[in-house]
Motif scaffolding. Sequence first.
Motif, mmCIF file in Angstrom:
data_model
loop_
_atom_site.group_PDB
_atom_site.id
_atom_site.type_symbol
_atom_site.label_atom_id
_atom_site.label_comp_id
_atom_site.label_asym_id
_atom_site.label_seq_id
_atom_site.Cartn_x
_atom_site.Cartn_y
_atom_site.Cartn_z
ATOM 1 N N GLU A 53 0.809 -1.222 0.000
ATOM 2 C CA GLU A 53 0.000 0.000 0.000
ATOM 3 C C GLU A 53 0.847 1.280 0.000
ATOM 4 O OE1 GLU A 53 0.409 -1.735 4.135
ATOM 5 O OE2 GLU A 53 -0.153 -2.483 2.149
ATOM 6 N N LYS A 54 2.142 1.157 0.327
ATOM 7 C CA LYS A 54 3.045 2.309 0.247
ATOM 8 C C LYS A 54 3.282 2.749 -1.205
ATOM 9 C CE LYS A 54 6.077 1.663 4.286
ATOM 10 N NZ LYS A 54 7.500 1.404 4.661
ATOM 11 N N PHE A 55 3.120 1.797 -2.113
ATOM 12 C CA PHE A 55 3.493 2.047 -3.512
ATOM 13 C C PHE A 55 2.314 1.996 -4.487
ATOM 14 C CE2 PHE A 55 6.698 -0.444 -1.208
ATOM 15 C CZ PHE A 55 7.716 0.494 -1.130
ATOM 16 N N LEU A 56 1.178 1.502 -4.011
ATOM 17 C CA LEU A 56 0.057 1.239 -4.910
ATOM 18 C C LEU A 56 -1.255 1.512 -4.186
ATOM 19 C CD1 LEU A 56 -0.734 -0.013 -7.714
ATOM 20 C CD2 LEU A 56 -0.702 -2.248 -6.586
ATOM 21 N N ALA A 57 -2.158 2.229 -4.847
ATOM 22 C CA ALA A 57 -3.482 2.486 -4.270
ATOM 23 C C ALA A 57 -4.380 1.265 -4.466
ATOM 24 C CB ALA A 57 -4.102 3.708 -4.936
ATOM 25 N N GLU A 58 -5.365 1.131 -3.587
ATOM 26 C CA GLU A 58 -6.242 -0.051 -3.669
ATOM 27 C C GLU A 58 -7.059 -0.068 -4.958
ATOM 28 O OE1 GLU A 58 -8.387 2.828 -0.769
ATOM 29 O OE2 GLU A 58 -6.339 2.239 -1.270
ATOM 30 N N ASP A 59 -7.269 1.101 -5.562
ATOM 31 C CA ASP A 59 -7.984 1.131 -6.845
ATOM 32 C C ASP A 59 -7.030 1.330 -8.025
ATOM 33 O OD1 ASP A 59 -7.247 3.681 -6.257
ATOM 34 O OD2 ASP A 59 -9.203 4.602 -6.654
ATOM 35 N N GLY A 60 -5.739 1.077 -7.779
ATOM 36 C CA GLY A 60 -4.729 1.207 -8.826
ATOM 37 C C GLY A 60 -4.621 -0.047 -9.682
ATOM 38 N N TRP A 111 4.881 6.434 -10.541
ATOM 39 C CA TRP A 111 5.238 6.190 -9.143
ATOM 40 C C TRP A 111 4.850 7.389 -8.279
ATOM 41 C CZ3 TRP A 111 10.781 3.611 -9.024
ATOM 42 C CH2 TRP A 111 10.721 2.394 -9.722
ATOM 43 N N SER A 112 4.636 7.123 -7.001
ATOM 44 C CA SER A 112 4.204 8.189 -6.087
ATOM 45 C C SER A 112 5.279 9.260 -5.898
ATOM 46 C CB SER A 112 3.820 7.590 -4.727
ATOM 47 O OG SER A 112 4.923 6.877 -4.179
ATOM 48 N N ASP A 113 6.559 8.907 -6.117
ATOM 49 C CA ASP A 113 7.633 9.901 -5.946
ATOM 50 C C ASP A 113 8.069 10.539 -7.269
ATOM 51 O OD1 ASP A 113 8.933 7.780 -7.115
ATOM 52 O OD2 ASP A 113 10.554 7.646 -5.636
ATOM 53 N N TRP A 114 7.242 10.389 -8.319
ATOM 54 C CA TRP A 114 7.564 10.957 -9.637
ATOM 55 C C TRP A 114 7.785 12.460 -9.524
ATOM 56 C CZ3 TRP A 114 9.347 11.522 -14.197
ATOM 57 C CH2 TRP A 114 8.745 12.302 -15.196
ATOM 58 N N ASP A 115 8.958 12.900 -9.989
ATOM 59 C CA ASP A 115 9.346 14.307 -9.923
ATOM 60 C C ASP A 115 9.542 14.819 -11.353
ATOM 61 O OD1 ASP A 115 10.602 16.768 -9.614
ATOM 62 O OD2 ASP A 115 11.722 16.140 -7.837
ATOM 63 N N GLU A 116 8.483 15.397 -11.900
ATOM 64 C CA GLU A 116 8.516 15.817 -13.303
ATOM 65 C C GLU A 116 9.546 16.923 -13.541
ATOM 66 O OE1 GLU A 116 5.400 16.935 -16.911
ATOM 67 O OE2 GLU A 116 4.667 16.725 -14.852
ATOM 68 N N ASP A 117 9.669 17.841 -12.592
ATOM 69 C CA ASP A 117 10.645 18.931 -12.731
ATOM 70 C C ASP A 117 12.065 18.382 -12.795
ATOM 71 O OD1 ASP A 117 8.666 20.817 -12.739
ATOM 72 O OD2 ASP A 117 8.821 21.261 -10.600
#
Length: 387
Positions: A85-92, A231-237
């Motif tokens: 659950e740290k990396f993926l949502a339950e509806d992911g 990913w949840s830590d995606w940093d587009e900048d």
Amino acid sequence: MANNFRMIAKTLYGFESILAKELLDLGAMEIKEGNRMVSFVGDLGFMYKANLCLRTAIKVLKPYESFRANNEQELYDNIKKLPWEKFLAEDGSLAIDSAVHSEIFTHSQYVALKTKDAIVDRFREKYGKRPDVDLDFPDLRINIHIENNFCNVSFDSSGDSLHKRGYRSATNIAPINEVLAAGMLLMSGWDGQCDFLDPMCGSGTIPIEAAMIACNIPPNLNRKEFAFEKWSDWDEDLYEKIEESALKKVRDFHFKIKGFDKAPSAVMKAKENVKNANLSDFVEIKQQSFFESEKENEGYLHMLFNPPYGERLEIDIEDFYGKIGDTLKQNYPGTHAWFIATNFDAIKSVGLRASRKIKLFNGPLEGRLLKYVLYEGSKKKSKQENN
């Protein structure tokens, strides 16, 4: 540094040392070669950079957890207790790739299925709902590698294999893998400091990869997406800064890169792919039979190609490879010619002595990357002039 972590870049057989050098040149730390893989250390920005800039990597994995499993229940239990659950949502959504080299676990698809069951069961028990499986565009792509009873769980930061550069919309009957093409070019010493020819270019992959190496263009610049973008830590900048920095290192090219093919359909596809890669200023494709061609300019020529080998294209192997040898010898003095051959009888028909033979695989087929040095005038005279 606290923000650094270990990663694994997977590659093709024989390209480990080339990939290690690529990583070193990009600034990776603690580089270690393995079997069809190289491990290294870097930060989040370097993970983006590796996916964008590595020419001989197929995947960049971020290891997550390792454990021993002596049966399928232990595999299930160990996977289930990890905090997904740290990396993926339950509806992911998720997708699982697996590779097994084990007497205990003998079926990679079954391992992937058990892994999926363990993850969705954890979500169902915890939240009353579960993520879906999406093989094409998942939020999280998980890689499972089992060696005997040792299981490595990794996150796949690349998504689709990195050989899918994004420029090839059209292919001929037997296209060469882009990573294989780039690896052969680097292995042959191609550095963009002379003219280049692929005399049997098919859909244009080798000339395109040659141009990207010559101009130092990031090979995966044309890709639509990488897995890490979800990913949840995606940093587009940060990614945009990495891309901008890589593009500043693009250099100009002052020689000619050409591709020949005798089939009009292949020429049309190759031209389309060159255009897709934005390389029309650097790569010229024309309809031409190699056997009716000759070297166009004075000076050293670097040649690399993937001739048909009778597996998917019907040819008279002995006659065809004999013509390759004759054409090189008679019409291409001052050339270093490299090509990959998977038919070992065909190699004998060339009638020239290869100065190098390197073991490689073209897909499942074992082959040799061969080098032939064609001298200007006599070999003795050429050596004297070079000295």
